[in-house]
Design a protein around this motif. Structure first.
Motif, PDB file in Angstrom:
ATOM      1  N   HIS A 131      34.836 -40.329  11.078  1.00 25.77           N
ATOM      2  CA  HIS A 131      34.443 -38.918  11.432  1.00 25.77           C
ATOM      3  C   HIS A 131      33.134 -38.596  10.996  1.00 25.77           C
TER       4      HIS A 131
ATOM      5  N   GLU B 172      33.892 -40.017  15.789  1.00 29.64           N
ATOM      6  CA  GLU B 172      34.776 -38.889  16.133  1.00 29.64           C
ATOM      7  C   GLU B 172      34.126 -37.841  15.470  1.00 29.64           C
TER       8      GLU B 172
ATOM      9  N   HIS C 114      38.488 -32.268  17.653  1.00 28.31           N
ATOM     10  CA  HIS C 114      37.881 -33.681  17.561  1.00 28.31           C
ATOM     11  C   HIS C 114      37.504 -34.228  18.989  1.00 28.31           C
TER      12      HIS C 114
ATOM     13  N   HIS D 295      43.306 -36.641  20.506  1.00 27.62           N
ATOM     14  CA  HIS D 295      44.752 -35.859  20.213  1.00 27.62           C
ATOM     15  C   HIS D 295      45.117 -34.561  20.705  1.00 27.62           C
TER      16      HIS D 295
ATOM     17  N   ASP E 132      44.277 -44.020  15.809  1.00 28.94           N
ATOM     18  CA  ASP E 132      43.599 -43.148  14.669  1.00 28.94           C
ATOM     19  C   ASP E 132      44.298 -43.735  13.398  1.00 28.94           C
TER      20      ASP E 132
ATOM     21  N   ARG F 150      47.375 -31.995  19.156  1.00 30.40           N
ATOM     22  CA  ARG F 150      47.727 -31.883  17.628  1.00 30.40           C
ATOM     23  C   ARG F 150      47.111 -30.593  17.373  1.00 30.40           C
TER      24      ARG F 150
ATOM     25  N   HIS G  58      40.407 -45.532  18.784  1.00 30.03           N
ATOM     26  CA  HIS G  58      40.216 -44.748  17.848  1.00 30.03           C
ATOM     27  C   HIS G  58      40.706 -45.051  16.198  1.00 30.03           C
TER      28      HIS G  58
HETATM   29 MN    MN Z   1      41.147 -36.602  14.608  1.00 27.81          MN
END
Ligand code: MN
Ligand code: AMP
Ligand code: MN
Ligand code: MN
Length: 276
Positions: A38, A63, A74, A189, A246, A192, A6
């Motif tokens: 993204h 993502e 996500h 994640h 990430d 989150r 990621h």
């Molecule tokens: Mn994310």
């Protein structure tokens, strides 16, 4: 074997080019890397070329943003075919949604007395795939906040005055895009999101029903303390496990590429049977 599935490049809101990212990962000892920008796979090909030159295994990834109960969720797509026409058509739609959303946020900034049009121009000049991160940088560069984080806390986070709720597709649609392109869908994640534990389980139930394959058990700077809880969720829902930093930028020194991310032994790794 150091695995990081990621990461972001300058094709979305990272600061390194795909080539620089791959080289930095190789220097950090990463052996298997995924580029997961993204809503775009624009960097995958040059990452792949750079990876071949330094003997690193590059996993094509993305993502993708989805909406669930008006929240952004996500979903990583790993081992997908970035050239698949239907995937590219879907990502073109995501780009349109991103442009509309950033413009709406800038319009809100204008109503707050800031130069929204200038901020929008700065984002559009710097970003092929615009994110709130680009808008935060524009606010910082033009002196409207003195730290990047303040741009989110003051304007861009949910509930703040320039935030706009994104109209992303539903989870099952996004998982469908990933699977149709030959990929495995990984819920990114999971800790989150602001969800009660009951809601989190409902989300996972829908994700599994849609064909989701794995849960990101270790993610970035807040990975380790949540690992046991995420592993328990993965086991309960029959999901494989994934790990990723990430990573966005060397400037976020607390979140380097390939932090030593070890998956609990009870979990089947998402890369099981997929590595050369
Ligand atoms: Mn994310
Ligand atoms: P978007 O997908 O357009 O909503 O943008 C979200 C991106 O903004 C995330 O992927 C993060 O990279 C970044 N972001 C969100 N919150 C923060 C924060 N507090 N500080 C720095 N970056 C953030
Ligand atoms: Mn980001
Ligand atoms: Mn990410």
């Amino acid at each position: 074997m150091l695995i990081d599935l990621h990461t972001h490049s300058s094709c979305s809101d990272g600061t390194l080019s795909p080539q620089q990212l791959v080289q930095r990962a190789a220097c950090a000892g990463v052996t298997v890397l995924s580029l997961t920008d993204h809503d775009t796979t624009a960097g995958v090909q040059s990452a792949q070329t750079a990876a071949a030159a330094c003997g690193l295994c590059l996993v094509p990834g993305v993502e993708i943003s989805a909406s669930w109960r008006r929240q952004d969720i996500h979903v990583l797509g790993l081992w997908l075919d970035p050239q698949a026409d239907a995937l590219q058509a879907a990502l073109a739609g995501q780009l349109k949604r991103r442009r509309v959303r950033i413009a709406a946020m800038c319009a809100k900034l204008t109503r707050l007395g800031l130069p929204g049009a200038e901020l929008l121009a700065a984002v559009e000049a710097s970003a092929a795939t615009p994110t709130r991160s680009h808008l935060a940088h524009a606010l910082l560069d033009q002196g409207y906040v003195d730290k990047l984080d303040h741009a989110f806390k003051k304007y861009l986070n949910p509930g703040r005055p320039a935030h706009v709720i994104a109209e992303w597709p539903a989870i099952d649609v996004v998982v469908g895009w990933i699977r149709a392109a030959g990929g495995v869908a990984v819920l990114a994640h999971p800790t989150r999101y602001r969800l009660s534990s009951g809601a989190r389980q409902k989300l996972l139930t829908e994700f599994v029903a849609a064909g989701g394959g794995a849960l990101e058990i270790l993610s970035g700077a807040n990975g380790a303390q949540h690992a046991a809880g995420c592993a328990a969720l993965a086991e309960r829902f029959g999901l494989m496990g994934s790990v990723g930093s990430d990573f966005h930028s060397p400037q976020f020194a607390w979140n380097p590429l390939g932090r030593s991310l070890k998956l609990p032994d009870s979990i089947t790794p998402v890369w099981h049977g997929r590595l050369p």
